[in-house]
Enzyme design. Structure first.
Site, short mmCIF file in Angstrom:
data_model
loop_
_atom_site.label_atom_id
_atom_site.label_comp_id
_atom_site.label_asym_id
_atom_site.label_seq_id
_atom_site.Cartn_x
_atom_site.Cartn_y
_atom_site.Cartn_z
N GLU A 189 41.94 34.84 40.09
CA GLU A 189 40.66 35.57 40.60
C GLU A 189 40.46 35.32 41.34
OE1 GLU A 189 36.98 37.90 37.50
OE2 GLU A 189 37.89 35.70 36.36
N GLU B 282 33.51 34.07 29.07
CA GLU B 282 34.04 35.38 28.88
C GLU B 282 36.05 35.79 28.47
OE1 GLU B 282 34.95 39.48 32.15
OE2 GLU B 282 32.98 37.72 32.93
N HIS B 283 36.34 34.71 29.60
CA HIS B 283 37.70 35.07 29.04
C HIS B 283 38.01 34.48 27.50
CE1 HIS B 283 38.48 36.04 33.47
NE2 HIS B 283 37.89 35.71 33.11
N HIS C 8 31.05 32.58 32.58
CA HIS C 8 32.37 33.54 33.28
C HIS C 8 33.52 32.67 32.62
CE1 HIS C 8 35.28 35.00 36.46
NE2 HIS C 8 35.20 35.08 35.38
#
Length: 443
Positions: A151, A74-75, A71
């Site tokens: 998030e 992904e950023h 994850h």
């Protein structure tokens, strides 16, 4: 006439498959040097295109010390490369009215963009640059660490998100599939830059990359764009390299499951969220079409059994539905409802009762026809945009190993019988059932 495309992995670069699809569309698949797979679907008359770069790695592939890395990447891939800053990447798409985003799953990650067909060269170049040449700048990483924590906090404030995440953990237990896709606040705080870098260098390689595009796309031009962009990024494009094998069932995958688990998560909410269910079919199980029909009839729309019984007849919930997801070696099936906390036991019993009714008697002809029609219409409408087509290509390559035309898929759905639905419902009703409740419950 639409044709079936078996996506067997060829052994060398240059292998090419072409097949006609619905509406004069055409799908082509080519293996480039390095083992990179490129699939495109040319859709006549469209002026837009969606392109995606898929890597067959997800949260379940993380090892100890690397939890949260998938994850994180992904950023971070949007935060700059050796050729572009984060602002350069953002401006490239904003300047042409395009959209760029990414998605992390338990078994794959995708970076994608939707642009005008004339801007496809730019989109391929930018996304390939991100995939091959991310800098993972330490300062940017620390900034993004805070963004990801926000998030996760946002998701934790949504009780339905909490219920779904905890349900996966309850069913899959202490396995990689039981971990949250986005990581936990603790793993995001703990994972060092070196671990994220190692995860990136290990998994982001030519044999693991699949590029898919749909819309106003010329396949030969797309292959040239991808080859040039990857070469510019410095990747080793060995002509003898072959694509990575598709994911197979792993030895440590949940088999019979950890058994029934009951979990209550306390949140100061006005409503309780409850999910009940357990293990289900794998992503490649041929009965997945039967599961789709079952899901539509049980909890897929306003005429579904859950909606009619729990909401329309009894007024116990605003939202109630069923859902399923498949992985390489197992799957998940659940029944959801949001209700008044005092009614949660009654609603839970009704969720289970509707599944058991499906297991005890075959559905009638009218219900079967309605469920098949709902699925068929939704499938066709969902294939009207380039993003859905691009995603279908990626999942067909990484997951199923075959690409069915829309007509083929419709035929498989229409071939499902009431007896097959009942048999599968009986199988699902017999597995150990986990229950997760999220709401303002006391001790």
């Amino acid at each position: 006439m639409p044709q079936h495309l078996p996506l067997v992995a060829p052994g060398a670069a240059g292998s090419d498959l072409t097949v006609g699809q619905d509406g004069d569309a055409q799908v082509r698949r080519t293996v480039l040097p390095g083992g990179v797979r490129v699939l495109s679907e040319h859709m006549p008359g469209l002026r837009s295109a969606t392109v995606g770069a898929w890597v067959g790695v997800g949260s379940r592939d993380e090892t100890s010390g690397h939890f949260g890395s998938t994850h994180f990447l992904e950023h971070l891939l949007f935060k700059g490369t050796t050729r572009r800053s984060a602002m350069d990447i953002a401006e490239a798409f904003d300047a042409v009215g395009g959209e760029a985003n990414a998605a992390t799953g338990k078994e794959h990650t995708c970076y994608y963009a939707r642009v005008l067909d004339s801007d496809l060269p730019m989109a391929v170049d930018v996304i390939a640059d991100m995939v091959t040449s991310a800098r993972l700048d330490p300062d940017e990483l620390e900034t993004e660490r805070g963004v990801i924590l926000e998030e996760l906090a946002m998701n934790d404030d949504d009780p339905s998100d909490v219920a779904h995440e905890q349900f996966a953990t309850a069913v899959f237990g202490d396995t990689p599939l039981g971990r949250p896709i986005g990581g936990t606040p603790q793993t995001i705080r703990d994972v060092p830059r070196d671990a994220v870098w190692e995860h990136y260098r290990e998994h982001y390689r030519a044999p693991t990359l699949v590029v898919t595009a749909a819309g106003g796309v010329d396949h030969d031009a797309l292959c040239r764009l991808v080859s040039d962009a990857l070469a510019t990024g410095g990747w080793d494009l060995d002509p003898q390299a072959v694509p990575s094998a598709r994911r197979a069932a792993s030895a440590g995958a949940p088999g019979a499951g950890p058994g029934a688990v009951e979990l209550t998560v306390r949140r100061p909410t006005e409503q309780a969220n409850v999910i009940v269910g357990g293990l289900c079919l794998t992503a490649t199980d041929q009965r997945r079409f039967t599961l789709s029909v079952l899901n539509a009839a049980l909890g897929g729309g306003m005429s579904s059994r859950l909606f009619q019984e729990i909401r329309e007849k009894r007024g116990l919930a605003y939202s109630t539905y069923s859902f399923a997801s498949g992985h390489a070696d197992t799957g998940l099936f659940g029944l959801y409802a949001g209700c008044t906390p005092a009614k949660v036991d009654q609603v839970t019993a009704l969720l289970v009762a509707e599944l058991e009714k499906m297991a005890q008697a075959p559905m009638g002809a009218a219900e079967l026809t309605r469920s098949v029609g709902q699925l068929s219409g939704g499938l066709v409408l969902g294939m009207e945009d380039t993003g859905s087509r691009m995603s279908r290509l990626g999942k067909s390559e990484l997951v199923h190993g075959e690409l069915m035309s829309v007509d083929e898929t419709l035929e498989r759905i229409r071939a499902v019988t009431a007896q097959e639905v009942q048999d599968l419902a009986a199988e699902l009703a017999a597995v150990p059932r986990s229950v997760v409740r999220v709401g303002p419950f006391g001790d």
